[in-house]
Scaffold this motif. Structure first.
Motif, PDB file in Angstrom:
ATOM      1  N   TYR A   1      24.672  20.303  10.148  1.00  0.00           N
ATOM      2  CA  TYR A   1      25.170  18.927  10.168  1.00  0.00           C
ATOM      3  C   TYR A   1      25.693  18.527   8.783  1.00  0.00           C
ATOM      4  CZ  TYR A   1      25.469  14.275  12.235  1.00  0.00           C
ATOM      5  OH  TYR A   1      25.942  13.096  12.754  1.00  0.00           O
ATOM      6  N   ARG A   2      24.954  18.916   7.748  1.00  0.00           N
ATOM      7  CA  ARG A   2      25.400  18.589   6.390  1.00  0.00           C
ATOM      8  C   ARG A   2      26.714  19.285   6.051  1.00  0.00           C
ATOM      9  NH1 ARG A   2      19.665  20.126   5.198  1.00  0.00           N
ATOM     10  NH2 ARG A   2      18.433  18.199   5.220  1.00  0.00           N
ATOM     11  N   LEU A   3      26.836  20.547   6.454  1.00  0.00           N
ATOM     12  CA  LEU A   3      28.070  21.279   6.195  1.00  0.00           C
ATOM     13  C   LEU A   3      29.245  20.613   6.890  1.00  0.00           C
ATOM     14  CD1 LEU A   3      26.833  24.972   6.544  1.00  0.00           C
ATOM     15  CD2 LEU A   3      27.614  23.862   4.442  1.00  0.00           C
ATOM     16  N   ALA A   4      29.036  20.157   8.117  1.00  0.00           N
ATOM     17  CA  ALA A   4      30.107  19.490   8.862  1.00  0.00           C
ATOM     18  C   ALA A   4      30.519  18.195   8.178  1.00  0.00           C
ATOM     19  CB  ALA A   4      29.656  19.231  10.295  1.00  0.00           C
ATOM     20  N   MET A   5      29.556  17.429   7.715  1.00  0.00           N
ATOM     21  CA  MET A   5      29.849  16.147   7.075  1.00  0.00           C
ATOM     22  C   MET A   5      30.545  16.310   5.735  1.00  0.00           C
ATOM     23  SD  MET A   5      26.578  13.690   7.822  1.00  0.00           S
ATOM     24  CE  MET A   5      27.383  12.334   6.984  1.00  0.00           C
ATOM     25  N   THR A   6      30.289  17.400   5.050  1.00  0.00           N
ATOM     26  CA  THR A   6      30.839  17.594   3.701  1.00  0.00           C
ATOM     27  C   THR A   6      32.094  18.457   3.694  1.00  0.00           C
ATOM     28  OG1 THR A   6      29.265  19.414   3.376  1.00  0.00           O
ATOM     29  CG2 THR A   6      28.628  17.249   2.554  1.00  0.00           C
ATOM     30  N   GLY A   7      32.715  18.637   4.863  1.00  0.00           N
ATOM     31  CA  GLY A   7      34.007  19.311   4.909  1.00  0.00           C
ATOM     32  C   GLY A   7      33.959  20.797   5.111  1.00  0.00           C
ATOM     33  N   ASP A   8      32.792  21.371   5.371  1.00  0.00           N
ATOM     34  CA  ASP A   8      32.667  22.812   5.563  1.00  0.00           C
ATOM     35  C   ASP A   8      32.368  23.169   7.014  1.00  0.00           C
ATOM     36  OD1 ASP A   8      33.180  23.768   2.971  1.00  0.00           O
ATOM     37  OD2 ASP A   8      31.173  23.180   2.320  1.00  0.00           O
ATOM     38  N   GLY A   9      32.916  22.376   7.926  1.00  0.00           N
ATOM     39  CA  GLY A   9      32.759  22.688   9.341  1.00  0.00           C
ATOM     40  C   GLY A   9      33.653  23.840   9.765  1.00  0.00           C
ATOM     41  N   ILE A  10      33.558  24.177  11.040  1.00  0.00           N
ATOM     42  CA  ILE A  10      34.283  25.327  11.571  1.00  0.00           C
ATOM     43  C   ILE A  10      35.498  24.908  12.385  1.00  0.00           C
ATOM     44  CG2 ILE A  10      34.102  27.345  13.092  1.00  0.00           C
ATOM     45  CD1 ILE A  10      31.065  27.307  12.531  1.00  0.00           C
ATOM     46  N   ASP A  11      35.289  24.014  13.314  1.00  0.00           N
ATOM     47  CA  ASP A  11      36.253  23.825  14.397  1.00  0.00           C
ATOM     48  C   ASP A  11      37.515  23.103  13.982  1.00  0.00           C
ATOM     49  OD1 ASP A  11      34.918  24.736  17.125  1.00  0.00           O
ATOM     50  OD2 ASP A  11      33.362  23.918  15.843  1.00  0.00           O
TER      51      ASP A  11
END
Length: 783
Positions: free
Chosen positions: A648-658
């Protein structure tokens, strides 16, 4: 008509004796008041632009800099190190000697110019520093209660720079741009996310496709994407809005639009017109706050003052999605002084301002009651006209272009599309009531999601539904904003309605009524047989879709986030792991799981996907389902929860996948090249689509003293035909509300079951619903 005569400011007739001029001073006064309100709004917007333009400084700081520079010059000191003299030399228009007073004037002017330039330079420096500070996200990865020295220093500096009260959009230009992750990191995280869903040979094949993509086409697409990120405010948002929402040619009803519910236990009044009066008033008060930028920017954690971008509020009101052949278009107008109302097959324009004054709630109630009492029947083809917005977009676009571009139809359609929002006065009773409260809640959810498929205007940014028994709700179009923005609006509306505006003892709105107000205007239509045939066709498509949707609303009261936090576990991670366990026991396996995460830490950020099904979550579910030792299950559970939080933190900080893969796919389509890897990734179905509705304005709801004012949250339709849509809201310390949807056409996703779910012990209930998993599945964690 009476209202038409009242709108005339003057009349004149020409006679043999001359011209007879008749003035209506009341109408002229209304025109004056309306114009005055318009100018006040313009001045307020100009003032806000200045305040935003100099943030984090203030306009008054310019005067402080000027006085400081002049004071130092008066003490015969040159703080500019010769720059003021150079500016004075440039400003001199002639080489002739100047008089003393002219010299003083030019010196003062030069000092003023230097002070302004110095002030602007400081503002740019402060903005740059603020952007650097807002780019720091490592605090999100620190464990609760273990704040590092770096984060403490960061908090102090951020508070110093953002100490002055910001306006709603003050942080827009200071927020960092969304970074583009590296191809290697994205592919690595993607392969990790699909590993528990693929067999050995399947995972090896996907790994080969990913490696081939990275070594060939991937780097080429990445270069184009980085080029876009250099000049675009956000490299994802515009493509996401266009290709995911606006270019969809299928019905937006159920597939895209979502809903929000009223209080669970309380209906402030049973008078339909009164509830509509207060609801409309509260929404317009919110619009006023948005226009004046008086809403404070939303914060993730108040202790860290990390502020979210609020650009989506700009298109909240006076906005409509208009259909096109290939793509729809979002149209936004300046403030409308009316709302569009639908009742018993008729459309009305309801003016909510009179001479620049917002009508009182009681006056709006009176106007709504006039609509309810109007006995006139619908015009031919009018009753089900809204079905055009519920069917296929291409058909609606063609009909709109041929039959709604001129004449009476154009004028009436303009009223609906330019209205502040749309209101449906429903003839049904809804809510948790009667002998079947659970079933009635489910019917309430379906009604808000699609209604009768023709009594909502699904193209509007949002529509308000007020039922006959006083219950209300909301249906929102998805392309212009995400659910947290609409949830913020709805929280304010419910709280203002119940706690600020209030009702009299007999359930009516408060305030006085001006009986001379013109009646609401009936909208006129000329609907030919060709349009009526298309209305019937669109209604058939929408009705088939609506009949296929199954909804279940489940208020879970056994425990809430209070008990979960005692375990030092994230409530969101707890629920997501429970969903994985529920799906495993329901279907006997795992699936690709979508959880919506916001990226509003970045400028114009919207959402990112958290892939909740991970190796760690699968290990925990298998261990618990296999009856392994409790201590081992607890360890796996904590490991899975921490993994989910990190995702969740990675997604919020711009390191998501999709979103990264999605944009790479769009670039490939622009270049006309095919990627087997991207094509397969983008076609994978999300059989479990989940989202949390956040409570953002807790100061509006005192749940301790008013526990009955519990929000039900909202929900959405299933993303996949053979999947579930799960929305949940964590209310207070002791309650979690779930909204679950699926399709009747898929026998494997029946929500309400009359037999036990695989691997699940039978509870005391006669029926086990998929959405009632918390009472059955949470309990083993506490043993």
């Amino acid at each position: 008509m009476a209202e038409a005569h009242q709108a005339v400011a003057f009349q004149f007739t020409i006679t043999p004796e001359g011209m007879d001029l008749q003035l209506s001073y009341q109408a002229l006064h209304q025109i004056y008041r309306s114009g005055l309100r318009s100018w006040k709004k313009r001045i307020s917007r100009m003032q806000n632009r200045v305040i935003k333009g100099v943030y984090p400084a203030s306009p008054s700081s310019w005067l402080f800099v000027v006085i400081a520079i002049l004071a130092t010059m008066y003490m015969r000191s040159d703080p500019s190190m010769g720059l003021i003299a150079k500016i004075q030399h440039v400003l001199m228009c002639t080489g002739r000697p100047l008089k003393t007073n002219q010299t003083i004037f030019q010196t003062m002017l030069s000092a003023l110019v230097f002070s302004t330039l110095l002030w602007l330079s400081v503002i740019l420096a402060l903005r740059f520093c603020l952007k650097l500070l807002l780019s720091y996200h490592r605090w999100m990865f620190e464990k609760h209660g273990r704040t590092s020295t770096t984060t403490k220093v960061w908090v102090t500096l951020l508070r110093l720079l953002s100490g002055r009260k910001p306006l709603l959009y003050s942080y827009q230009t200071s927020l960092p741009h969304l970074p583009v992750p590296t191809i290697k990191d994205t592919l690595s995280r993607y392969l990790e996310s699909v590993q528990p869903l693929l067999t050995g040979p399947g995972f090896e094949r996907m790994t080969g496709l990913a490696n081939q993509f990275e070594s060939s086409l991937g780097n080429r697409l990445q270069r184009y994407l980085k080029l876009k990120a250099l000049w675009a405010t956000n490299y994802v948002s515009d493509w996401w809005e266009e290709y995911i929402y606006l270019r969809s040619r299928g019905p937006i009803m159920v597939n895209s639009n979502y809903y929000g519910m009223d209080f669970l236990y309380v209906t402030p009044t049973s008078v339909q017109a009164a509830r509509a009066g207060n609801t409309i008033t509260a929404l317009l008060l919110y619009r006023r706050k948005v226009n004046r930028e008086e809403l404070k920017p939303v914060e993730i954690r108040s202790t860290l003052s990390d502020t979210l971008v609020q650009f989506q509020c700009e298109r909240m009101f006076n906005t409509t999605r208009t259909p096109g052949i290939e793509t729809d278009v979002l149209q936004h107008w300046q403030d409308s002084e009316f709302v569009a109302v639908y009742h018993r097959g008729r459309f009305f324009r309801l003016w909510v301002y009179q001479a620049g004054r917002l009508l009182s709630p009681r006056e709006i109630q009176s106007q709504v009651q006039r609509i309810l009492d109007d006995p006139s029947p619908p015009q031919p083809g009018e009753e089900k006209l809204g079905a055009l917005t519920a069917g296929d977009r291409v058909a609606w676009s063609e009909v709109r272009k041929r039959h709604f571009c001129a004449g009476v139809n154009r004028r009436s359609l303009d009223v609906i599309e330019r209205a502040a929002f749309f209101v449906t006065l429903d003839e049904e009773d809804q809510g948790m009531r009667g002998d079947d409260p659970a079933g009635n809640l489910d019917r309430y959810a379906k009604s808000l999601l699609h209604g009768k498929c023709y009594d909502r205007w699904f193209d509007k940014s949002f529509s308000i539904i007020v039922y006959k028994n006083g219950k209300n709700g909301l249906n929102a179009e998805h392309s212009w904003a995400d659910a947290p923005t609409v949830a913020h609006l709805w929280e304010y509306t419910l709280a203002t309605d119940a706690f600020q505006l209030g009702y009299t003892e007999d359930g009516h709105c408060k305030g006085e009524v001006d009986r001379s107000l013109p009646h609401p205007q009936r909208l006129l239509w000329d609907i030919p047989s060709e349009v009526q045939a298309q209305v019937s066709s669109s209604l058939a498509v929408a009705q088939q879709l609506a009949d296929d949707v199954d909804c279940h609303v489940f208020p879970f009261r056994d425990f809430g986030k209070g008990r979960i936090k005692k375990l030092r576990i994230s409530p969101d991670a707890f629920i997501q792991l429970s969903l994985q366990l529920a799906y495993y026991r329901d279907r006997g396996g795992f699936c690709l799981t979508y959880e919506a995460s916001m990226t509003r830490l970045f400028r114009e950020g919207r959402t990112e996907t958290v892939r909740s099904c991970s190796n760690e979550s699968c290990d925990f579910v298998k261990a618990l389902a296999g009856g392994e030792e409790e201590e081992h299950c607890r360890q796996l559970f904590r490991r899975a929860a921490e993994k989910h939080q990190n995702l969740y933190r990675l997604a919020m900080t711009g390191d998501g996948i999709d979103r990264h893969l999605f944009c790479l796919y769009v670039v490939s389509k622009y270049l006309g090249v095919d990627s087997p890897f991207l094509k397969e990734v983008l076609s994978e179905p999300w059989r479990l689509s989940t989202s949390q509705t956040p409570l953002q304005q807790m100061e509006l709801f005192d749940l301790k003293n008013n526990p009955e004012f519990i929000s039900l949250g909202g929900g959405f339709g299933p993303v996949a035909d053979d999947g579930y849509g799960v929305s949940y809201i964590i209310v207070g310390e002791d309650m979690i509300n779930f909204h679950v949807s699926s399709k009747h056409s898929c026998s494997g996703t029946v929500i309400d079951r009359s037999k036990p779910i695989v691997g699940c012990s039978v509870s005391s209930r006669q029926k086990i619903a998929f959405s009632s998993f918390p009472s059955t599945f949470f309990l083993p964690l506490w043993r």
